[in-house]
Scaffold this motif. Structure first.
Motif, short mmCIF file in Angstrom:
data_model
loop_
_atom_site.label_atom_id
_atom_site.label_comp_id
_atom_site.label_asym_id
_atom_site.label_seq_id
_atom_site.Cartn_x
_atom_site.Cartn_y
_atom_site.Cartn_z
N LYS A 117 -93.79 7.66 -58.19
CA LYS A 117 -93.59 9.00 -59.10
C LYS A 117 -93.29 10.22 -58.33
O LYS A 117 -93.76 10.19 -57.22
CB LYS A 117 -95.06 8.95 -60.00
N ARG A 118 -92.68 11.19 -58.90
CA ARG A 118 -92.22 12.33 -58.18
C ARG A 118 -92.19 13.40 -59.42
O ARG A 118 -91.24 13.38 -60.08
CB ARG A 118 -91.08 12.34 -57.34
N GLY A 119 -93.12 14.30 -59.39
CA GLY A 119 -92.97 15.23 -60.56
C GLY A 119 -93.28 14.80 -61.87
O GLY A 119 -92.63 15.12 -62.87
N GLY A 120 -93.90 13.75 -61.86
CA GLY A 120 -94.46 13.17 -63.14
C GLY A 120 -93.25 12.21 -63.71
O GLY A 120 -93.41 11.74 -64.76
N LYS A 121 -92.24 12.02 -62.60
CA LYS A 121 -91.18 11.05 -63.06
C LYS A 121 -90.82 10.11 -62.33
O LYS A 121 -91.44 10.20 -61.02
CB LYS A 121 -89.74 12.00 -63.22
N LEU A 122 -90.50 8.86 -62.69
CA LEU A 122 -90.29 7.49 -61.96
C LEU A 122 -89.22 7.85 -61.23
O LEU A 122 -88.11 8.04 -61.72
CB LEU A 122 -90.37 6.26 -62.79
N CYS A 123 -89.07 7.88 -59.84
CA CYS A 123 -87.78 8.17 -59.13
C CYS A 123 -87.62 7.09 -57.94
O CYS A 123 -88.56 6.53 -57.42
CB CYS A 123 -87.69 9.71 -58.43
N LEU A 124 -86.50 7.07 -57.61
CA LEU A 124 -86.08 6.16 -56.38
C LEU A 124 -85.62 7.10 -55.57
O LEU A 124 -85.08 8.08 -55.66
CB LEU A 124 -84.71 5.20 -56.88
N LEU A 125 -86.23 7.01 -54.24
CA LEU A 125 -86.20 8.11 -53.12
C LEU A 125 -85.59 7.40 -52.00
O LEU A 125 -85.96 6.31 -51.46
CB LEU A 125 -87.74 8.63 -52.85
#
Length: 371
Positions: free
Chosen positions: A182-190
């Motif tokens: 999670k990043r900024g409340g959203k699920l992200c691929l980093l």
């Protein structure tokens, strides 16, 4: 015990075959082969400059040495022929008053040495052309012009090979793994990317392609079907200030191909994520592209990257590349669909609904009872 070892060996072979099947290697080289090309391979000689630049160093140096030795030997034969026709060689027993076309050419070896001296403009002064033969003068002019062309082409090819932006791309590195959290409340691929030089890449742009095999509704199987993957950073995905390592991320929303994947099914997927970084080298103004790829085994679900940038007491910023690819486990929903359902459930709990037709009426209670 035997069945356990056999299973491990089979899984190892399966994983190895999947890693070999990747289109783009970790260092950016493409694993592709062209077969049954209708055009002849001689078409590459039309664009000889690009062909020479694309050759490996061992082949380039072989061509470099062969071009000079071949031209020296070829013109050495021509100078020997001129001396032979004009009967300047010792076996013809020239008279004392005989003026040769080229002084002191006594055989094939001396003709080769004169060819070498002429083309590289050494000019020892021992062997020289006389005004006796117009053929020798024409051959001298032709060899001098051709020697300048060969020198310019080969030296330019080597200089262009050394200064290619492909070497600059080797100083751009990506993290070994990609992570999903999670990043900024959203699920992200980093993914983390770093510039190992202090000089910048001007006008940098980051994007990705997801390669997978898809079957169309018409039943057609498309191998290496490409899906655009948008990567962003907090400051945007263009004109990056690429002085320190950046963490780029892709938001896994309903339009993302990762939306229907889960932590339990990620390793069962068959895809390859190729990440590109385009930019202009600040020192040479040449365009540069860096690329790498990630397969399902290299995507870690439920992790984030460890901090890498710190500030010292002296006020300097320090980048610790020991933690560049290091990951830390964090609490992460096991699928994007669950995260969005959870958000929708919480949003519904906060909502209230008013009924404008509802009227509260007061009821007077009485203590009288009839028997």
């Amino acid at each position: 015990m035997f069945s356990y070892l056999r299973e491990r060996f089979t899984s190892h072979l399966r994983e190895r075959s999947r890693r070999r099947a990747r289109l783009v290697s970790k260092d950016g080289r493409c694993n592709i082969e062209f077969g049954n090309v209708e055009q002849s391979r001689f078409v590459f000689l039309i664009d000889i400059w690009t062909t020479i630049l694309d050759l490996r160093w061992r082949y380039k140096m072989t061509i470099f040495i062969s071009a000079f030795l071949g031209s020296w030997f070829l013109f050495g034969l021509l100078w020997y022929v001129v001396a032979y026709i004009h009967k300047d060689l010792p076996e013809f027993n020239p008279s004392i008053n005989h003026t040769p076309c080229v002084e002191n050419i006594n055989g094939l070896t001396s003709a080769f040495l004169f060819s070498l001296e002429t083309q590289v403009t050494i000019g020892y002064g021992f062997r020289c052309v006389t005004e006796q033969c117009a053929t020798a003068i024409f051959l001298l002019i032709f060899q001098s012009i051709l020697g300048v062309i060969i020198n310019s082409f080969m030296c330019g090819a080597i200089l262009a090979k050394i200064s290619r932006s492909k070497n600059r791309a080797k100083t751009i590195t990506f993290s070994k793994n990609a992570v999903i959290s999670k990043r900024g409340g959203k699920l992200c691929l980093l993914i983390r990317v770093a510039n190992l030089r202090k000089s910048l890449l001007i006008g940098s742009h980051i994007y990705g392609k997801l390669l997978r095999t898809t079957i169309t509704p018409e039943g057609e199987t498309i191998i290496l079907d490409q899906v655009n993957i948008e990567f962003v950073v907090d400051a945007g995905n263009e004109n990056l200030f690429f002085i320190s390592p950046l963490t780029i991320y892709h938001i896994i929303d309903k339009n993302s191909p990762f939306f229907h994947m889960a932590a339990e099914t990620l390793l069962q997927q068959d895809f390859e994520l190729v990440v590109f970084l385009d930019g202009t080298v600040e020192a040479t103004s040449a365009t540069c592209q860096v690329r790498t790829s990630y397969i399902p085994e290299e995507v870690l679900w439920g992790y984030r990257f460890a901090p890498i940038v710190s500030k010292t007491k002296e006020g300097k910023y320090r980048v610790d590349f020991q933690n560049f690819s290091k990951t830390v486990a964090v609490d992460t929903p096991h699928c994007a669909f669950c995260l969005y359902n959870e958000k929708e459930a919480k949003a519904k709990e906060k909502k209230g609904y008013d009924n404008p037709g509802f009227v509260l009426s007061e009821v007077n209670e009485t203590s009288d009872t009839k028997m």
